[in-house]
Design a protein around this motif. Structure first.
Motif, PDB file in Angstrom:
ATOM      1  N   ILE A 122      43.994 114.269  64.285  1.00 41.38           N
ATOM      2  CA  ILE A 122      44.275 115.681  63.992  1.00 41.38           C
ATOM      3  C   ILE A 122      42.967 116.433  63.738  1.00 41.38           C
ATOM      4  CG2 ILE A 122      45.307 117.250  62.299  1.00 41.38           C
ATOM      5  CD1 ILE A 122      47.575 115.120  62.024  1.00 41.38           C
ATOM      6  N   PHE A 123      42.044 115.820  63.001  1.00 38.48           N
ATOM      7  CA  PHE A 123      40.752 116.470  62.750  1.00 38.48           C
ATOM      8  C   PHE A 123      40.012 116.714  64.056  1.00 38.48           C
ATOM      9  CE2 PHE A 123      40.567 114.011  58.479  1.00 38.48           C
ATOM     10  CZ  PHE A 123      41.531 114.853  57.944  1.00 38.48           C
TER      11      PHE A 123
ATOM     12  N   LEU B 114      45.901 120.064  55.952  1.00 37.55           N
ATOM     13  CA  LEU B 114      44.745 120.629  56.650  1.00 37.55           C
ATOM     14  C   LEU B 114      44.277 121.909  55.971  1.00 37.55           C
ATOM     15  CD1 LEU B 114      45.664 120.174  60.414  1.00 37.55           C
ATOM     16  CD2 LEU B 114      43.996 118.889  59.069  1.00 37.55           C
ATOM     17  N   ARG B 115      45.218 122.734  55.542  1.00 36.11           N
ATOM     18  CA  ARG B 115      44.859 123.963  54.830  1.00 36.11           C
ATOM     19  C   ARG B 115      44.124 123.652  53.530  1.00 36.11           C
ATOM     20  NH1 ARG B 115      49.726 125.976  56.885  1.00 36.11           N
ATOM     21  NH2 ARG B 115      50.889 125.444  55.009  1.00 36.11           N
TER      22      ARG B 115
ATOM     23  N   VAL C 154      41.355 117.015  67.170  1.00 33.95           N
ATOM     24  CA  VAL C 154      42.052 118.019  67.976  1.00 33.95           C
ATOM     25  C   VAL C 154      41.827 119.437  67.436  1.00 33.95           C
ATOM     26  CG1 VAL C 154      44.364 118.837  68.636  1.00 33.95           C
ATOM     27  CG2 VAL C 154      43.790 116.426  68.865  1.00 33.95           C
ATOM     28  N   THR C 155      41.807 119.575  66.119  1.00 32.77           N
ATOM     29  CA  THR C 155      41.650 120.898  65.505  1.00 32.77           C
ATOM     30  C   THR C 155      40.192 121.331  65.375  1.00 32.77           C
ATOM     31  OG1 THR C 155      41.605 119.990  63.258  1.00 32.77           O
ATOM     32  CG2 THR C 155      43.762 120.651  64.161  1.00 32.77           C
TER      33      THR C 155
ATOM     34  N   HIS D 159      40.532 122.801  54.486  1.00 30.82           N
ATOM     35  CA  HIS D 159      39.816 124.004  54.911  1.00 30.82           C
ATOM     36  C   HIS D 159      39.530 124.905  53.704  1.00 30.82           C
ATOM     37  CE1 HIS D 159      38.333 126.987  57.630  1.00 30.82           C
ATOM     38  NE2 HIS D 159      39.211 127.874  57.203  1.00 30.82           N
TER      39      HIS D 159
ATOM     40  N   LEU E  42      38.205 120.202  63.082  1.00 29.78           N
ATOM     41  CA  LEU E  42      37.780 120.050  61.694  1.00 29.78           C
ATOM     42  C   LEU E  42      36.708 118.972  61.552  1.00 29.78           C
ATOM     43  CD1 LEU E  42      38.199 121.032  58.782  1.00 29.78           C
ATOM     44  CD2 LEU E  42      39.931 119.255  58.525  1.00 29.78           C
TER      45      LEU E  42
ATOM     46  N   CYS F 159      50.140 120.196  58.232  1.00 34.52           N
ATOM     47  CA  CYS F 159      49.277 121.374  58.274  1.00 34.52           C
ATOM     48  C   CYS F 159      48.954 121.893  56.876  1.00 34.52           C
ATOM     49  CB  CYS F 159      49.883 122.463  59.150  1.00 34.52           C
ATOM     50  SG  CYS F 159      51.468 123.078  58.582  1.00 34.52           S
TER      51      CYS F 159
END
Length: 126
Positions: free
Chosen positions: A96-97, A67-68, A99-100, A71, A102, A64
């Protein structure tokens, strides 16, 4: 074309290519790596009209904190009228991209050439 690569941390290498600043992420992008990367990411994304590519083809792990970073880079570039592109082929990161969500905000490309040649309409400015 591609200028010399500067290795800033074990997980981050930066070079210029076709007018873009390319940040190559390597290895495990976790909270420790993210803390080392943030100052360089902020420098690359802090200029008005910055054109940046985040290249994740060489990662082994992304949590994560990673990911931050993505972002944060997106918000900083868009706030300054720039362009941000993402290159990623790592299956787990791509999942992950997805699912989130992104991937809708910053569509991943599979090659650096594809990202550098991508049209203005799909530069992650959604």
């Amino acid at each position: 074309m591609r200028n010399g690569t500067e290795t800033l941390t074990p997980q981050l290498h930066i070079h210029r290519d076709r007018g873009y600043t390319v940040l190559e992420f390597h290895g495990e992008i976790d909270i420790v790596a993210a803390l080392d990367i943030v100052p360089f990411l902020d420098t690359a994304t802090g200029r008005p009209g910055a054109q940046v590519v985040l290249d994740l083809r060489h990662i082994e792990f992304l949590d994560c904190s990673g990911l931050r970073l993505l972002h944060r880079a997106r918000l900083r570039v868009l706030d300054r009228g720039g362009r941000l592109r993402l290159v990623c082929t790592h299956p787990l990161a791509l999942r992950i991209f997805q699912v989130t969500g992104l991937d809708a905000l910053l569509p991943p490309m599979s090659t650096l050439d594809e990202a550098l040649g991508q049209s203005e309409a799909t530069s992650g400015s959604v």
